[in-house]
Design a protein around this motif. Structure first.
Motif, mmCIF file in Angstrom:
data_model
loop_
_atom_site.group_PDB
_atom_site.id
_atom_site.type_symbol
_atom_site.label_atom_id
_atom_site.label_comp_id
_atom_site.label_asym_id
_atom_site.label_seq_id
_atom_site.Cartn_x
_atom_site.Cartn_y
_atom_site.Cartn_z
ATOM 1 N N ASP A 248 16.913 -3.253 -37.424
ATOM 2 C CA ASP A 248 17.806 -3.956 -36.393
ATOM 3 C C ASP A 248 18.443 -3.178 -35.177
ATOM 4 O OD1 ASP A 248 15.504 -5.817 -36.730
ATOM 5 O OD2 ASP A 248 17.020 -7.371 -37.240
ATOM 6 N N GLN A 249 19.935 -2.815 -36.399
ATOM 7 C CA GLN A 249 20.804 -1.898 -35.468
ATOM 8 C C GLN A 249 20.291 -1.140 -34.912
ATOM 9 O OE1 GLN A 249 24.290 -2.240 -37.927
ATOM 10 N NE2 GLN A 249 25.292 -1.393 -36.656
ATOM 11 N N ILE A 250 19.461 -0.209 -36.237
ATOM 12 C CA ILE A 250 18.721 1.624 -35.784
ATOM 13 C C ILE A 250 18.829 0.632 -34.837
ATOM 14 C CG2 ILE A 250 18.186 3.658 -37.105
ATOM 15 C CD1 ILE A 250 19.016 2.145 -39.491
ATOM 16 N N MET A 251 17.374 0.455 -34.668
ATOM 17 C CA MET A 251 16.473 0.172 -33.327
ATOM 18 C C MET A 251 16.567 -0.652 -31.889
ATOM 19 S SD MET A 251 13.343 0.722 -34.328
ATOM 20 C CE MET A 251 12.641 0.113 -32.699
ATOM 21 N N GLU A 252 17.790 -1.002 -32.272
ATOM 22 C CA GLU A 252 19.742 -0.605 -31.063
ATOM 23 C C GLU A 252 19.866 0.751 -30.537
ATOM 24 O OE1 GLU A 252 21.699 -4.281 -31.488
ATOM 25 O OE2 GLU A 252 20.034 -5.620 -31.399
ATOM 26 N N ILE A 253 20.605 1.363 -31.776
ATOM 27 C CA ILE A 253 21.366 2.534 -31.442
ATOM 28 C C ILE A 253 20.336 3.833 -30.448
ATOM 29 C CG2 ILE A 253 22.037 4.144 -32.605
ATOM 30 C CD1 ILE A 253 23.473 1.884 -34.341
ATOM 31 N N LEU A 254 18.960 3.544 -30.713
ATOM 32 C CA LEU A 254 17.938 4.274 -30.807
ATOM 33 C C LEU A 254 17.120 4.107 -29.263
ATOM 34 C CD1 LEU A 254 16.463 5.737 -33.636
ATOM 35 C CD2 LEU A 254 18.051 6.906 -32.246
ATOM 36 N N ASN A 255 17.458 2.619 -29.021
ATOM 37 C CA ASN A 255 16.630 2.606 -27.170
ATOM 38 C C ASN A 255 17.016 3.072 -26.802
ATOM 39 O OD1 ASN A 255 15.496 1.021 -25.949
ATOM 40 N ND2 ASN A 255 17.301 -1.023 -25.325
ATOM 41 N N GLY A 256 16.195 3.973 -25.839
ATOM 42 C CA GLY A 256 16.220 5.208 -24.735
ATOM 43 C C GLY A 256 17.292 6.555 -25.694
ATOM 44 N N LYS A 257 17.343 7.297 -26.625
ATOM 45 C CA LYS A 257 18.216 7.657 -27.177
ATOM 46 C C LYS A 257 17.257 8.687 -28.239
ATOM 47 C CE LYS A 257 22.672 5.604 -27.135
ATOM 48 N NZ LYS A 257 23.442 5.494 -28.006
ATOM 49 N N GLU A 258 17.672 10.088 -28.521
ATOM 50 C CA GLU A 258 17.667 10.568 -29.032
ATOM 51 C C GLU A 258 18.489 10.571 -30.296
ATOM 52 O OE1 GLU A 258 14.913 13.781 -28.034
ATOM 53 O OE2 GLU A 258 13.147 12.248 -26.995
ATOM 54 N N LEU A 259 17.763 10.700 -31.640
ATOM 55 C CA LEU A 259 19.484 10.851 -32.183
ATOM 56 C C LEU A 259 18.532 11.474 -33.240
ATOM 57 C CD1 LEU A 259 21.227 8.240 -31.748
ATOM 58 C CD2 LEU A 259 21.886 10.105 -30.687
ATOM 59 N N THR A 260 19.992 12.247 -34.496
ATOM 60 C CA THR A 260 19.784 13.200 -35.665
ATOM 61 C C THR A 260 20.298 11.904 -36.701
ATOM 62 O OG1 THR A 260 22.069 13.492 -35.988
ATOM 63 C CG2 THR A 260 20.392 15.063 -34.594
ATOM 64 N N VAL A 261 19.904 12.280 -37.821
ATOM 65 C CA VAL A 261 20.038 11.685 -39.176
ATOM 66 C C VAL A 261 21.484 11.409 -38.909
ATOM 67 C CG1 VAL A 261 20.771 11.254 -41.692
ATOM 68 C CG2 VAL A 261 18.034 11.263 -40.334
ATOM 69 N N TYR A 262 22.323 11.926 -38.358
ATOM 70 C CA TYR A 262 24.420 12.325 -39.094
ATOM 71 C C TYR A 262 24.353 11.401 -37.429
ATOM 72 C CZ TYR A 262 28.533 13.720 -38.228
ATOM 73 O OH TYR A 262 29.749 13.955 -37.922
ATOM 74 N N GLN A 263 23.961 11.724 -36.078
ATOM 75 C CA GLN A 263 24.394 11.101 -35.088
ATOM 76 C C GLN A 263 23.833 9.368 -35.532
ATOM 77 O OE1 GLN A 263 21.845 13.018 -32.685
ATOM 78 N NE2 GLN A 263 24.088 14.303 -31.898
ATOM 79 N N VAL A 264 23.552 9.016 -36.170
ATOM 80 C CA VAL A 264 22.819 7.649 -36.263
ATOM 81 C C VAL A 264 23.670 6.868 -37.401
ATOM 82 C CG1 VAL A 264 21.005 6.017 -37.482
ATOM 83 C CG2 VAL A 264 19.665 7.289 -35.511
ATOM 84 N N ALA A 265 24.379 8.007 -38.613
ATOM 85 C CA ALA A 265 24.970 7.704 -39.524
ATOM 86 C C ALA A 265 26.768 7.053 -39.054
ATOM 87 C CB ALA A 265 25.312 8.354 -40.746
ATOM 88 N N CYS A 266 26.539 7.817 -38.131
ATOM 89 C CA CYS A 266 28.467 8.033 -36.861
ATOM 90 C C CYS A 266 28.470 6.564 -35.910
ATOM 91 C CB CYS A 266 27.763 9.092 -36.224
ATOM 92 S SG CYS A 266 28.526 10.078 -37.307
ATOM 93 N N GLU A 267 26.714 6.110 -35.557
ATOM 94 C CA GLU A 267 26.752 5.183 -34.697
ATOM 95 C C GLU A 267 26.780 3.519 -35.666
ATOM 96 O OE1 GLU A 267 27.114 4.102 -31.384
ATOM 97 O OE2 GLU A 267 27.075 6.412 -30.882
ATOM 98 N N LEU A 268 26.712 3.781 -37.248
ATOM 99 C CA LEU A 268 26.039 2.629 -37.976
ATOM 100 C C LEU A 268 27.351 2.687 -38.248
ATOM 101 C CD1 LEU A 268 23.169 3.185 -39.585
ATOM 102 C CD2 LEU A 268 24.040 1.234 -38.537
ATOM 103 N N PHE A 269 28.505 3.799 -38.519
ATOM 104 C CA PHE A 269 30.065 3.830 -40.020
ATOM 105 C C PHE A 269 31.076 3.683 -38.736
ATOM 106 C CE2 PHE A 269 25.767 4.229 -42.886
ATOM 107 C CZ PHE A 269 25.647 3.021 -43.107
#
Length: 311
Positions: A248-269
Motif C-alpha cells: 500500500d505504501q508503494i502505491m502511495e509513493i507512486l501516485n502521480g510519479k514514475e520511479l526506479t526501484v532505487y528511488q522507491v527503495a529510498c522513499e521506503l527506507f
C-alpha cells in the motif's frame, strides 16, 4: 519426544547469531550449521561439548536453506565423518558448487543493481565481499512432504516454504516447527535479496506464510535466529500484514510519479548505505514485481508507474 538442543553460533551479519538445533535422533541430526568461518565452527564445537555430544557423532545435517550462515560448516562435518547433508532439491547446487569467493554473487548483484538503476557512486566495491572458508559437499535432495526418519518410529515432516529463498523449508516435528529464516520473531526476513535469480518471491512468501499459519496445534517455533517462541499463527499474520502495508505504501509513493526501484527503495527506507542498498532495493523490487503481476503497476525500462495513470 526426542531431546532437542538449541546451540547459539556467532554470526557477523546484522540479524545476529544463528540458532542451530541438535536432535538426539538415530542418526544424530543437526539442523543448520552456522556461517562458513573457523570462529563459527569453533563455537559449534564448544556448544556441542556442553550437551555432552561431539561433532563426530553427527551423522545427518539438514539445511533449511542455502544461505552461507546456514550451510557454512556442513562441509567440515561431512569431511570429518561422512555425514549425510540434506537440502531442498532446488538448492542442491549451492552446496555442491559453492561460491567460496563470492564471485557468482558479485556478478548477479552488479547486474541487479544496474537494473535497479542504483547510481554508480552509491555501489560498494564488490571486490570487498568476503571469502568464505567453505568447500563443496555431496548432498541429498529433500522435497515437500518428505518424512525424515528420526528412529524409534518418530519422523519429521519437510514443508517447502519458498520466499526468503526458492528452496527454503520448515521442519515439523511433533509440536516443534524448525522455521529457518522463514519465520523469525522480531525480524521480517528479506524477500528478494536472498535469491536474486528468482522472480515472484513475495507471492511465494505470502503463500508459504498462509500454509504454515494453518498448521494445527500451534506448534512452538524454533527459528534460525533468536529463541524459541509461541504464537505461530499471529506471527504469520503480522508478517502478512506488514507486507500488505508495504504494498500500500508503494502505491502511495507512486501516485502521480514514475520511479526506479532505487528511488522507491529510498522513499521506503530513507538513506541507504553499503550492503543495505542491495537489501533495500531487493525488498522494494519484490514488492514492485508483485504489484505489476497484480496489474496495479506498469513497468517499462525499469521505470514504474501506477496502471491507472497509463493514459
Amino acid at each position: 519426544m526426542l531431546p532437542v538442543h538449541s546451540l547459539r553460533i556467532s554470526n557477523p551479519f546484522f540479524e545476529g547469531a544463528n540458532t542451530v538445533y541438535l536432535i538426539e535422533s538415530d542418526p544424530l541430526t543437526l539442523i543448520d550449521t552456522g556461517v562458513a568461518t573457523e570462529i563459527a565452527y569453533e563455537r559449534l564445537l564448544s556448544q556441542l561439548k556442553e550437551t555432552g555430544l561431539r561433532v563426530e557423532d553427527i551423522r545427518r545435517v539438514i539445511l533449511t536453506h542455502k544461505h552461507i550462515d546456514h550451510i557454512g560448516n556442513a562441509w567440515r562435518i561431512q569431511q570429518l565423518n561422512q555425514a549425510e547433508i540434506l537440502i531442498h532439491e532446488s538448492e542442491m547446487r549451492s552446496i555442491e558448487n559453492v561460491d567460496a569467493q563470492s564471485v557468482r554473487f558479485a556478478k548477479v548483484a552488479n547486474q541487479r543493481l544496474a537494473a535497479w538503476q542504483v547510481p554508480s557512486g552509491e555501489v560498494a566495491d564488490s571486490s570487498q565481499l568476503p571469502s568464505w572458508e567453505i568447500e563443496p559437499v555431496q548432498g541429498s535432495a529433500l522435497r515437500d512432504g518428505d518424512e525424515i526418519d528420526l528412529g524409534g518410529g518418530e519422523t519429521m515432516q519437510v514443508i517447502h516454504t519458498p520466499g526468503h529463498t526458492r528452496g527454503s523449508i520448515c521442519l515439523l516435528y511433533e509440536d516443534h516447527l524448525f522455521s529457518g529464516d522463514h519465520i523469525l520473531e522480531d525480524i521480517s526476513p528479506n524477500v528478494g535479496g536472498g535469491d536474486m535469480r528468482q522472480q515472484g518471491l513475495l507471492k511465494l512468501f505470502l503463500q508459504s506464510l498462509k500454509r504454515v499459519q494453518e498448521i494445527p496445534g500451534s506448534p512452538h517455533v524454533l527459528p534460525g535466529h533468536g529463541d524459541r517462541f509461541d504464537g505461530l499463527a499471529q506471527r504469520c499474520q503480522t508478517l502478512m500484514d506488514h507486507h500488505q502495508e508495504r504494498l500500500d505504501q508503494i502505491m502511495e509513493i507512486l501516485n502521480g510519479k514514475e520511479l526506479t526501484v532505487y528511488q522507491v527503495a529510498c522513499e521506503l527506507f530513507g538513506q541507504l548505505n553499503d550492503f543495505h542498498i542491495f537489501l533495500g532495493c531487493a525488498e522494494a523490487n519484490s514488492h514492485l514485481e508483485h504489484l505489476v503481476e497484480d496489474r496495479l503497476l506498469l513497468e517499462r525500462d525499469g521505470i514504474f508507474r501506477c496502471a491507472d495513470a497509463s493514459n
